[in-house]
Structures are given as C-alpha cells and as structure tokens.
Design a protein around this motif. Structure first.
Motif, PDB file in Angstrom:
ATOM      1  N   GLY A 175       0.824  -1.215   0.000  1.00 53.23           N
ATOM      2  CA  GLY A 175       0.000   0.000   0.000  1.00 53.23           C
ATOM      3  C   GLY A 175       0.846   1.248   0.000  1.00 53.23           C
ATOM      4  N   GLY A 176       1.752   1.324  -0.968  1.00 57.38           N
ATOM      5  CA  GLY A 176       2.671   2.471  -0.999  1.00 57.38           C
ATOM      6  C   GLY A 176       2.248   3.593  -1.919  1.00 57.38           C
ATOM      7  N   SER A 177       1.069   3.463  -2.544  1.00 58.98           N
ATOM      8  CA  SER A 177       0.683   4.473  -3.542  1.00 58.98           C
ATOM      9  C   SER A 177       0.215   5.778  -2.909  1.00 58.98           C
ATOM     10  CB  SER A 177      -0.423   3.911  -4.455  1.00 58.98           C
ATOM     11  OG  SER A 177      -1.573   3.607  -3.691  1.00 58.98           O
TER      12      SER A 177
ATOM     13  N   ALA B 104      -1.157  -5.357  -7.057  1.00 61.69           N
ATOM     14  CA  ALA B 104      -1.427  -6.638  -6.393  1.00 61.69           C
ATOM     15  C   ALA B 104      -2.372  -6.404  -5.227  1.00 61.69           C
ATOM     16  CB  ALA B 104      -0.120  -7.232  -5.873  1.00 61.69           C
ATOM     17  N   ASP B 105      -3.456  -7.163  -5.204  1.00 61.49           N
ATOM     18  CA  ASP B 105      -4.396  -7.076  -4.091  1.00 61.49           C
ATOM     19  C   ASP B 105      -3.794  -7.838  -2.903  1.00 61.49           C
ATOM     20  OD1 ASP B 105      -6.470  -7.292  -2.291  1.00 61.49           O
ATOM     21  OD2 ASP B 105      -7.985  -7.684  -3.824  1.00 61.49           O
ATOM     22  N   VAL B 106      -3.590  -7.142  -1.783  1.00 61.12           N
ATOM     23  CA  VAL B 106      -2.949  -7.814  -0.645  1.00 61.12           C
ATOM     24  C   VAL B 106      -3.770  -8.989  -0.113  1.00 61.12           C
ATOM     25  CG1 VAL B 106      -1.524  -5.876   0.164  1.00 61.12           C
ATOM     26  CG2 VAL B 106      -3.874  -6.119   1.015  1.00 61.12           C
TER      27      VAL B 106
ATOM     28  N   ASN C 127       4.589  -4.084  11.104  1.00 66.49           N
ATOM     29  CA  ASN C 127       3.180  -4.112  10.718  1.00 66.49           C
ATOM     30  C   ASN C 127       2.472  -2.865  11.242  1.00 66.49           C
ATOM     31  OD1 ASN C 127       3.257  -6.629   9.334  1.00 66.49           O
ATOM     32  ND2 ASN C 127       3.299  -7.695  11.305  1.00 66.49           N
ATOM     33  N   ILE C 128       1.797  -2.159  10.346  1.00 69.47           N
ATOM     34  CA  ILE C 128       1.105  -0.922  10.746  1.00 69.47           C
ATOM     35  C   ILE C 128      -0.308  -1.276  11.206  1.00 69.47           C
ATOM     36  CG2 ILE C 128       0.430   1.415  10.074  1.00 69.47           C
ATOM     37  CD1 ILE C 128       3.488   0.834   9.861  1.00 69.47           C
ATOM     38  N   SER C 129      -0.553  -1.102  12.479  1.00 66.44           N
ATOM     39  CA  SER C 129      -1.880  -1.370  13.043  1.00 66.44           C
ATOM     40  C   SER C 129      -2.586  -0.040  13.290  1.00 66.44           C
ATOM     41  CB  SER C 129      -1.728  -2.198  14.327  1.00 66.44           C
ATOM     42  OG  SER C 129      -2.960  -2.403  14.953  1.00 66.44           O
TER      43      SER C 129
ATOM     44  N   GLY D  20      -0.612   8.048   1.149  1.00 70.71           N
ATOM     45  CA  GLY D  20      -0.670   8.137   2.605  1.00 70.71           C
ATOM     46  C   GLY D  20       0.581   7.686   3.347  1.00 70.71           C
ATOM     47  N   ILE D  21       0.373   6.950   4.417  1.00 71.07           N
ATOM     48  CA  ILE D  21       1.469   6.530   5.293  1.00 71.07           C
ATOM     49  C   ILE D  21       2.454   5.644   4.524  1.00 71.07           C
ATOM     50  CG2 ILE D  21       2.023   5.237   7.408  1.00 71.07           C
ATOM     51  CD1 ILE D  21      -0.811   6.017   8.444  1.00 71.07           C
ATOM     52  N   GLY D  22       1.931   4.786   3.639  1.00 74.77           N
ATOM     53  CA  GLY D  22       2.799   3.882   2.874  1.00 74.77           C
ATOM     54  C   GLY D  22       3.775   4.641   1.994  1.00 74.77           C
ATOM     55  N   THR D  23       3.306   5.711   1.357  1.00 72.32           N
ATOM     56  CA  THR D  23       4.200   6.533   0.535  1.00 72.32           C
ATOM     57  C   THR D  23       5.295   7.141   1.405  1.00 72.32           C
ATOM     58  OG1 THR D  23       2.503   7.059  -1.090  1.00 72.32           O
ATOM     59  CG2 THR D  23       4.328   8.608  -0.912  1.00 72.32           C
TER      60      THR D  23
ATOM     61  N   GLU E  71      -5.790  10.164   2.993  1.00 66.25           N
ATOM     62  CA  GLU E  71      -7.114  10.001   2.349  1.00 66.25           C
ATOM     63  C   GLU E  71      -8.101   9.334   3.298  1.00 66.25           C
ATOM     64  OE1 GLU E  71      -8.459  11.101  -0.550  1.00 66.25           O
ATOM     65  OE2 GLU E  71      -6.606  12.252  -0.460  1.00 66.25           O
ATOM     66  N   MET E  72      -7.583   8.326   4.058  1.00 68.87           N
ATOM     67  CA  MET E  72      -8.445   7.590   4.993  1.00 68.87           C
ATOM     68  C   MET E  72      -9.063   8.571   6.001  1.00 68.87           C
ATOM     69  SD  MET E  72      -7.445   4.297   7.360  1.00 68.87           S
ATOM     70  CE  MET E  72      -7.419   2.977   6.177  1.00 68.87           C
ATOM     71  N   ALA E  73      -8.238   9.507   6.483  1.00 69.52           N
ATOM     72  CA  ALA E  73      -8.720  10.475   7.484  1.00 69.52           C
ATOM     73  C   ALA E  73      -9.570  11.563   6.834  1.00 69.52           C
ATOM     74  CB  ALA E  73      -7.525  11.094   8.204  1.00 69.52           C
TER      75      ALA E  73
HETATM   76  N1  NAP Z   1      -4.895   7.508   8.446  1.00 68.15           N
HETATM   77  C1  NAP Z   1      -5.101   7.195   9.709  1.00 68.15           C
HETATM   78  O1  NAP Z   1      -5.626   8.005  10.496  1.00 68.15           O
HETATM   79  C2  NAP Z   1      -4.655   5.854  10.256  1.00 68.15           C
HETATM   80  C3  NAP Z   1      -4.698   5.677  11.647  1.00 68.15           C
HETATM   81  C4  NAP Z   1      -4.297   4.470  12.178  1.00 68.15           C
HETATM   82  C5  NAP Z   1      -3.865   3.453  11.349  1.00 68.15           C
HETATM   83  N2  NAP Z   1      -3.835   3.634  10.002  1.00 68.15           N
HETATM   84  C6  NAP Z   1      -3.371   2.507   9.182  1.00 68.15           C
HETATM   85  O2  NAP Z   1      -2.297   2.913   8.379  1.00 68.15           O
HETATM   86  C7  NAP Z   1      -2.312   2.180   7.146  1.00 68.15           C
HETATM   87  C8  NAP Z   1      -2.275   3.162   5.981  1.00 68.15           C
HETATM   88  O3  NAP Z   1      -3.381   4.016   6.082  1.00 68.15           O
HETATM   89  P1  NAP Z   1      -3.511   5.377   5.235  1.00 68.15           P
HETATM   90  O4  NAP Z   1      -4.260   6.338   6.065  1.00 68.15           O
HETATM   91  O5  NAP Z   1      -2.206   5.742   4.637  1.00 68.15           O
HETATM   92  O6  NAP Z   1      -4.512   4.862   4.097  1.00 68.15           O
HETATM   93  P2  NAP Z   1      -4.773   5.422   2.609  1.00 68.15           P
HETATM   94  O7  NAP Z   1      -4.279   6.815   2.460  1.00 68.15           O
HETATM   95  O8  NAP Z   1      -6.193   5.111   2.338  1.00 68.15           O
HETATM   96  O9  NAP Z   1      -3.841   4.454   1.734  1.00 68.15           O
HETATM   97  C9  NAP Z   1      -4.063   3.076   1.769  1.00 68.15           C
HETATM   98  C10 NAP Z   1      -3.045   2.379   0.902  1.00 68.15           C
HETATM   99  O10 NAP Z   1      -3.342   0.980   0.922  1.00 68.15           O
HETATM  100  C11 NAP Z   1      -3.518   0.523  -0.423  1.00 68.15           C
HETATM  101  N3  NAP Z   1      -4.498  -0.553  -0.466  1.00 68.15           N
HETATM  102  C12 NAP Z   1      -5.749  -0.556   0.074  1.00 68.15           C
HETATM  103  N4  NAP Z   1      -6.332  -1.741  -0.162  1.00 68.15           N
HETATM  104  C13 NAP Z   1      -5.432  -2.486  -0.854  1.00 68.15           C
HETATM  105  C14 NAP Z   1      -5.439  -3.809  -1.369  1.00 68.15           C
HETATM  106  N5  NAP Z   1      -6.505  -4.616  -1.233  1.00 68.15           N
HETATM  107  N6  NAP Z   1      -4.340  -4.258  -2.010  1.00 68.15           N
HETATM  108  C15 NAP Z   1      -3.256  -3.471  -2.158  1.00 68.15           C
HETATM  109  N7  NAP Z   1      -3.181  -2.216  -1.685  1.00 68.15           N
HETATM  110  C16 NAP Z   1      -4.264  -1.726  -1.049  1.00 68.15           C
HETATM  111  C17 NAP Z   1      -3.957   1.745  -1.188  1.00 68.15           C
HETATM  112  O11 NAP Z   1      -3.646   1.577  -2.555  1.00 68.15           O
HETATM  113  P3  NAP Z   1      -4.708   1.875  -3.739  1.00 68.15           P
HETATM  114  O12 NAP Z   1      -5.685   2.885  -3.224  1.00 68.15           O
HETATM  115  O13 NAP Z   1      -3.848   2.346  -4.849  1.00 68.15           O
HETATM  116  O14 NAP Z   1      -5.322   0.562  -4.003  1.00 68.15           O
HETATM  117  C18 NAP Z   1      -3.098   2.832  -0.545  1.00 68.15           C
HETATM  118  O15 NAP Z   1      -1.804   2.819  -1.087  1.00 68.15           O
HETATM  119  C19 NAP Z   1      -3.558   1.312   7.181  1.00 68.15           C
HETATM  120  O16 NAP Z   1      -3.223   0.006   7.585  1.00 68.15           O
HETATM  121  C20 NAP Z   1      -4.429   1.987   8.239  1.00 68.15           C
HETATM  122  O17 NAP Z   1      -5.297   1.095   8.841  1.00 68.15           O
HETATM  123  C21 NAP Z   1      -4.226   4.818   9.435  1.00 68.15           C
END
Ligand code: NAP
Length: 249
Positions: free
Chosen positions: A14-16, A64-66, A141-143, A18-21, A193-195
């Motif tokens: 999930g590097g495209s 790739a779908d995780v 692992n990011i929880s 948010g946090i992954g990037t 984006e999630m937030a």
């Molecule tokens: N943001 C927060 O406030 C927050 C807080 C606590 C924990 N987290 C955790 O941090 C992690 C990253 O969150 P984020 O906020 O950065 O999320 P995000 O901005 O929504 O990004 C999610 C990433 O995961 C990828 N992804 C989602 N479903 C996928 C799948 N089935 N297969 C492959 N890639 C997939 C997306 O890629 P595509 O969209 O290109 O498919 C995107 O790169 C998550 O595990 C989340 O639970 C986030």
C-alpha cells in the motif's frame, strides 16, 4: 545518524498513498531499494517509484491485491529476483468500511478482515519464508490504536487491527531465533485520504483527544518505522509503538 540501511531491499504494501508513501520515501532516503504495491492508484504508485529513483534507489510498483495469497508469494519472489534479495517488510495496506454492528453487512466484515488481517498474513507468511532461510530480516506491521482500544462503528476494522497485533507478537516469538525482528506501529489519527473521508466533527474530536493537540503527518509514522527497520532497533521485538500524540494513553 546513519541507520545502516543503505543497500537494503524493502517491500511496503500500500505504498501508492498516505502513510505507505511516506514509509517508502523514508526508506529510500536511507538508501533502500523499495517495492510498493497498490490496487487502484496506478499513476500515484508510478509517481512514488519516480521519487524513490530521484533519491538514487531502485523502485518498483506492483499492482497486487494484498488479500490474494498467490499475489503476495509472487511479489516477494519478484522482488528477490529484481533487487537480489529482501531484508525488510512493512505491511501497511489497509482499508476501513465503518458501521455499527447491528447494521454491518457480511460483505463489510469480510472485506475489511480480508484486506487488513489476511493481507498481513499473506505478506508476513511470504517474507518469513525468506527471512527464516537467510536468518535475518525486519518486519513492521502498521496497526492502529483502534486495534487496542476499540472504536465505535469500527468493530470490523478494530478486530482486524487487534488481530494484526496478536499475529505480530506470535511471529516475534516464532522468528526471534532466526534473527528476525517483528514490531508494530499503531498510529492514532493521521492526515491521509483515509482520514479525509472522516466528517470534520470526528476529526476535531480526535484532535481534542490528542495530548499534543494535532493530527499526525504520515512522516511522523514513517520516521518510527524506518528506525524499527534498522539495526539501531535490533533489540526491539514484539513491541507495539503508538505514534498517536498521546491520543490513547
Ligand atoms: N490515516 C489514519 O488516520 C490511520 C490511523 C491508524 C492506522 N492507520 C493505518 O495505516 C495504514 C495506511 O493508512 P492510510 O491512512 O495511509 O490509508 P490510505 O491513504 O487510504 O492508503 C491506503 C493504501 O493501501 C492501499 N491498499 C488498500 N487496499 C489495498 C489492497 N486490497 N491491495 C493493495 N493495496 C491496497 C492503497 O492503494 P490503492 O488505493 O492504490 O489501491 C493505498 O496505497 C492502514 O493500515 C491503516 O489502517 C491509518
């Protein structure tokens, strides 16, 4: 401080966005080759690879779908072939699909558990085989703090995030004798984006809960992850590090 990561090879799921990037770029800034995967955001993933290469490192984006077990095996094999090895796995790809339990559909539950929990199993499983063979590796692992405290409307997400923690602690026990560190980073609210999908009143509530009075930037999480991927953290394993500004103390 040199973290000694130059020349290491990493996968960040999930590097495209948010946090992954931020994690992928943080590792590349320390000299790692980084492979990311994604499901939907193809041009964003290509942009991240470009930025990794601008930092002088090799980058690779794989669609790739995780949740797919075979995809995980193939991605690990491909990274070993193209990069010449694998040293670091960061499982980050995750989704939420919120709803109170009495309205939650089976699809809502299964989708979140399949991506978040099974997705982490798939990549930990594939990387562990490599790490056991080579007697070394790092897994982060990011929880989420919601996997520790639970969250109204997020029983599926909290169950998946709590499951990731329990799995990681088990793997730390299984893999320690192979010189593999397994740790968890549990963020609070992070501006991605999630937030951004969260209604403003809930975002404001998160700021109020946070002792430091702010929402994290993705880099706040990435900095801790990069440290845990390094040998500077070689005696840390089985830990859950909250990066939440004191949101859940
Ligand atoms: N943001 C927060 O406030 C927050 C807080 C606590 C924990 N987290 C955790 O941090 C992690 C990253 O969150 P984020 O906020 O950065 O999320 P995000 O901005 O929504 O990004 C999610 C990433 O995961 C990828 N992804 C989602 N479903 C996928 C799948 N089935 N297969 C492959 N890639 C997939 C997306 O890629 P595509 O969209 O290109 O498919 C995107 O790169 C998550 O595990 C989340 O639970 C986030």
């Amino acid at each position: 401080m040199d973290l000694g990561l130059k020349g290491k090879n990493a996968i960040v799921t999930g590097g495209s966005m948010g946090i992954g990037t931020a994690i992928a770029l943080g590792l590349a800034a320390e000299g790692c080759s980084v492979a990311i995967n994604y499901r939907r955001h193809e041009s964003e993933a290509a942009g991240v690879v470009e930025r990794i290469e601008q930092l002088g490192c090799r980058g690779l984006a794989v669609k790739a779908d995780v949740a797919d077990f075979a995809d995980a095996q193939n991605m690990v094999r491909r990274v070993e072939e193209e990069f010449g090895g694998l040293d670091i796995l960061v499982c980050n790809a995750g989704i939420n699909w919120d709803g109170v339990i009495w309205k939650m559909t089976e699809e809502q539950w299964d989708t979140v558990i399949n991506v978040n929990l099974k997705g982490y199993f798939n990549y930990n499983r594939a990387a562990a085989e490599v790490f056991v063979r080579q007697k070394g590796g790092k897994i982060v692992n990011i929880s989420s703090i919601n996997g520790i405290r639970g969250k109204f409307g997020q029983s599926n997400y909290a169950a998946s995030k709590g499951g990731e923690i329990a799995m990681s602690k088990s793997l730390a026990r299984e893999l320690g004798k192979f010189n593999v560190n397994v740790n968890v980073v549990a963020p609070g609210m992070v501006m991605t984006e999630m937030a951004r999908k969260i209604p403003p009143e809930f975002l404001n509530k998160a700021v109020d809960e946070t002792v430091l009075g702010r929402i994290a930037a993705p880099e706040d999480c990435a900095n801790v992850v990069v440290f845990l991927c390094s040998d500077r953290a070689r005696h840390v394993t089985g830990e859950v590090i909250q990066v939440d500004g004191g949101q859940y103390i």
